[in-house]
Design a protein around this motif. Structure first.
Motif, short mmCIF file in Angstrom:
data_model
loop_
_atom_site.label_atom_id
_atom_site.label_comp_id
_atom_site.label_asym_id
_atom_site.label_seq_id
_atom_site.Cartn_x
_atom_site.Cartn_y
_atom_site.Cartn_z
N CYS A 9 -6.73 -8.41 1.38
CA CYS A 9 -6.40 -7.59 0.26
C CYS A 9 -5.47 -8.29 -0.59
O CYS A 9 -4.49 -8.05 -0.97
CB CYS A 9 -5.61 -6.56 0.73
SG CYS A 9 -6.48 -5.46 1.78
N ASN A 36 -5.71 5.52 2.32
CA ASN A 36 -6.69 4.74 3.10
C ASN A 36 -5.75 3.88 3.86
O ASN A 36 -6.49 3.11 4.76
CB ASN A 36 -7.29 3.87 2.14
CG ASN A 36 -8.56 4.63 1.09
OD1 ASN A 36 -8.95 5.53 1.54
ND2 ASN A 36 -8.29 4.29 -0.17
N LEU A 37 -4.50 4.07 3.83
CA LEU A 37 -3.76 3.25 4.93
C LEU A 37 -3.75 3.64 6.42
O LEU A 37 -3.51 5.02 6.62
CB LEU A 37 -2.35 3.05 4.64
CG LEU A 37 -1.60 2.25 5.18
CD1 LEU A 37 -1.84 0.62 5.04
CD2 LEU A 37 0.21 2.37 4.97
N CYS A 55 -6.83 -3.37 -6.14
CA CYS A 55 -6.42 -3.76 -4.60
C CYS A 55 -6.88 -5.24 -4.42
O CYS A 55 -6.26 -5.94 -3.81
CB CYS A 55 -6.70 -2.79 -3.59
SG CYS A 55 -5.94 -1.24 -3.58
N ARG A 74 -4.11 -8.99 -3.92
CA ARG A 74 -4.06 -7.90 -5.13
C ARG A 74 -2.87 -8.61 -6.19
O ARG A 74 -1.95 -9.43 -5.76
CB ARG A 74 -3.15 -6.68 -4.54
CG ARG A 74 -4.20 -5.82 -3.78
CD ARG A 74 -3.48 -4.73 -3.23
NE ARG A 74 -3.08 -5.15 -2.04
CZ ARG A 74 -3.10 -4.25 -1.06
NH1 ARG A 74 -2.78 -3.08 -1.33
NH2 ARG A 74 -2.71 -4.80 0.35
N ILE A 83 -10.56 0.80 4.02
CA ILE A 83 -11.96 0.61 3.27
C ILE A 83 -11.86 -0.87 2.76
O ILE A 83 -12.41 -1.15 1.91
CB ILE A 83 -11.82 1.73 2.10
CG1 ILE A 83 -10.63 1.48 1.04
CG2 ILE A 83 -12.23 3.14 2.41
CD1 ILE A 83 -10.89 2.20 -0.41
N CYS A 137 0.71 -1.14 0.11
CA CYS A 137 0.02 0.02 0.10
C CYS A 137 0.87 1.26 0.03
O CYS A 137 0.41 2.37 0.04
CB CYS A 137 -1.00 0.08 1.27
SG CYS A 137 -1.82 -1.60 1.33
N CYS A 189 -6.12 -1.49 6.02
CA CYS A 189 -6.74 -0.73 5.07
C CYS A 189 -8.10 0.07 5.57
O CYS A 189 -9.17 -1.03 5.96
CB CYS A 189 -7.23 -1.55 3.89
SG CYS A 189 -7.98 -0.84 2.64
N PHE A 248 -11.24 1.08 -5.87
CA PHE A 248 -9.88 0.18 -5.82
C PHE A 248 -10.01 -1.16 -6.09
O PHE A 248 -9.46 -1.91 -5.24
CB PHE A 248 -9.49 0.58 -4.23
CG PHE A 248 -9.11 1.91 -4.15
CD1 PHE A 248 -7.82 2.65 -4.02
CD2 PHE A 248 -10.13 3.00 -3.54
CE1 PHE A 248 -7.40 3.83 -4.01
CE2 PHE A 248 -9.74 4.27 -3.49
CZ PHE A 248 -8.47 4.73 -3.47
N PHE A 258 0.74 4.43 -7.91
CA PHE A 258 -0.79 4.25 -8.59
C PHE A 258 -1.14 5.27 -9.43
O PHE A 258 -0.84 6.25 -9.32
CB PHE A 258 -1.91 3.98 -7.60
CG PHE A 258 -1.70 2.96 -6.60
CD1 PHE A 258 -0.97 2.16 -6.43
CD2 PHE A 258 -2.91 3.25 -5.36
CE1 PHE A 258 -0.72 1.23 -5.56
CE2 PHE A 258 -2.63 2.29 -4.31
CZ PHE A 258 -1.87 1.20 -4.51
N LEU A 274 -13.75 -2.11 -1.20
CA LEU A 274 -12.70 -1.63 -2.09
C LEU A 274 -13.38 -1.49 -3.33
O LEU A 274 -13.09 -0.55 -4.05
CB LEU A 274 -11.48 -2.55 -2.06
CG LEU A 274 -10.61 -2.59 -0.93
CD1 LEU A 274 -9.86 -3.93 -0.72
CD2 LEU A 274 -9.64 -1.34 -1.14
N CYS A 327 -0.93 5.03 0.83
CA CYS A 327 -2.17 5.23 0.29
C CYS A 327 -2.87 5.91 1.34
O CYS A 327 -2.84 5.66 2.49
CB CYS A 327 -2.77 3.76 -0.04
SG CYS A 327 -4.34 3.78 -0.46
S1 SF4 Z 1 -5.50 -2.05 0.03
FE1 SF4 Z 1 -5.70 -0.29 -1.44
S2 SF4 Z 1 -7.07 1.15 -0.91
FE2 SF4 Z 1 -6.25 -0.07 0.90
S3 SF4 Z 1 -4.72 0.95 1.91
FE3 SF4 Z 1 -3.89 -0.68 0.56
S4 SF4 Z 1 -3.56 0.41 -1.34
FE4 SF4 Z 1 -5.04 1.68 -0.21
#
Ligand code: SF4
Length: 310
Positions: free
Chosen positions: A299, A52-53, A73, A301, A61, A29, A59, A70, A34, A65, A50
């Motif tokens: 998450c 949102n971190l 992610c 990703r 959110i 993150c 995270c 997002f 990005f 997401l 980020c």
């Molecule tokens: S999962 Fe994505 S939205 Fe959440 S903090 Fe990490 S980079 Fe940001």
């Protein structure tokens, strides 16, 4: 060795290759850049957290997401590299408390993720081929890459990851050839541009899609058993009713990036994405996830080509 024992062993060996975000210092993150796009709602420079971190590296959110712009992610997976770098390579230290570690930790994530992804494939390949010299080579490579994951912080930048990729890639190709040799007439689509191809209901058993671009492909009800999908880009591919059980080298991010349904059969050890339809729809009605639907996974990703990140 029975099939169920092989599946159990595969699951055990892959245990350390599953992301444990709670043991990571939010590396994925922060480390990558990005670019604002359909997958990421904001621009973010490399090395910058980020927005949102949270302070505890969670995270903010996570449950929303997809609905928050997002989606990228949800289709990324570090293959356990994040917790390995945080807890093992750097002994639980982190870039926030010790900013001087940031560069080394972020660079280390890049190396470790590649190593762990290769380990993911090697674990599978060892179980695919019969006893013999190739299996021994695969297992030796698996153990070697496992040892490389334990390289300390000072040594990690010196890991010849390109060399490891080359060696493992060759081995995986040989394993794939062995497994698919019963499909001599199966097509070879390695690296092919198959964007939005329409192969609904096609018999694609034993075909090679290694590194192929299958974005938006219509593969509804297609038979992909024994097909080699290593590194294939399945973003928005339509997999409702498709047979993927027994397909080679499939990762969770590939499934998560695609659209399937309850009738899609998936390889052992992978999870049906929460955003897939829970009902077997008529083949003509398979569609995308609804806006706002939470992904629900850790998450995870994605894989080799994460689009639109710089
Ligand atoms: S999962 Fe994505 S939205 Fe959440 S903090 Fe990490 S980079 Fe940001």
């Amino acid at each position: 060795m029975s099939e169920s024992e092989a599946v159990k062993r595969l699951s055990e060996r892959r245990g350390a290759l599953r992301a444990d975000c709670g043991s990571c210092a939010g590396l994925c993150c922060v480390a990558p850049a990005f670019t604002k796009s359909a997958d990421f709602a904001v621009d973010k420079p490399a090395g910058t957290p980020c927005l949102n971190l949270l302070d505890d590296f969670r995270c903010g959110i996570h449950e929303g997401l997809r609905g928050s712009g997002f989606t990228g992610c949800t289709v990324f997976d570090c293959f356990g590299a994040g917790q390995q770098v945080t807890q093992s390579t750097f002994g639980g230290r982190n870039w926030r408390d010790e900013p001087g570690l940031a560069g080394a930790m972020f660079a280390g994530l890049g190396v470790m993720r590649q190593l762990h992804e290769l380990r993911w494939y090697l674990c599978e390949a060892v179980e695919l081929v019969p006893d013999g010299p190739l299996r021994d080579e695969l297992d030796a490579a698996r153990l070697h890459s496992e040892r490389l994951s334990d390289t300390d912080a000072a040594g990690l930048p010196d890991v010849d990851i390109a060399g490891v990729r080359q060696q493992v890639g060759d081995l995986l190709g040989r394993a794939s050839d062995v497994v698919r040799r019963g499909f001599a007439k199966a097509p070879d689509h390695r690296g092919a541009d198959l964007i939005e191809v329409r192969w609904r209901g096609a018999d694609l058993r034993g075909a090679s899609f290694r590194g192929a671009y299958l974005l938006g492909a219509d593969l509804r009800n297609a038979d992909l058993r024994w097909a080699d999908l290593l590194g294939a880009d399945l973003r928005a591919a339509r997999l409702s009713g498709a047979k993927l059980d027994g397909a080679l080298f499939v990762t969770q991010p590939q499934l998560t990036a695609a659209h399937g349904d309850v009738a899609t059969s998936i390889p052992a050890g992978l999870t049906r994405p929460d955003h897939w339809s829970t009902a077997a729809k008529p083949a003509g009605s398979a569609g995308a996830a609804k806006p706002g639907q939470a992904d629900g996974r850790a998450c995870g990703r994605s894989s080799r080509r994460r689009p639109r990140r710089r």
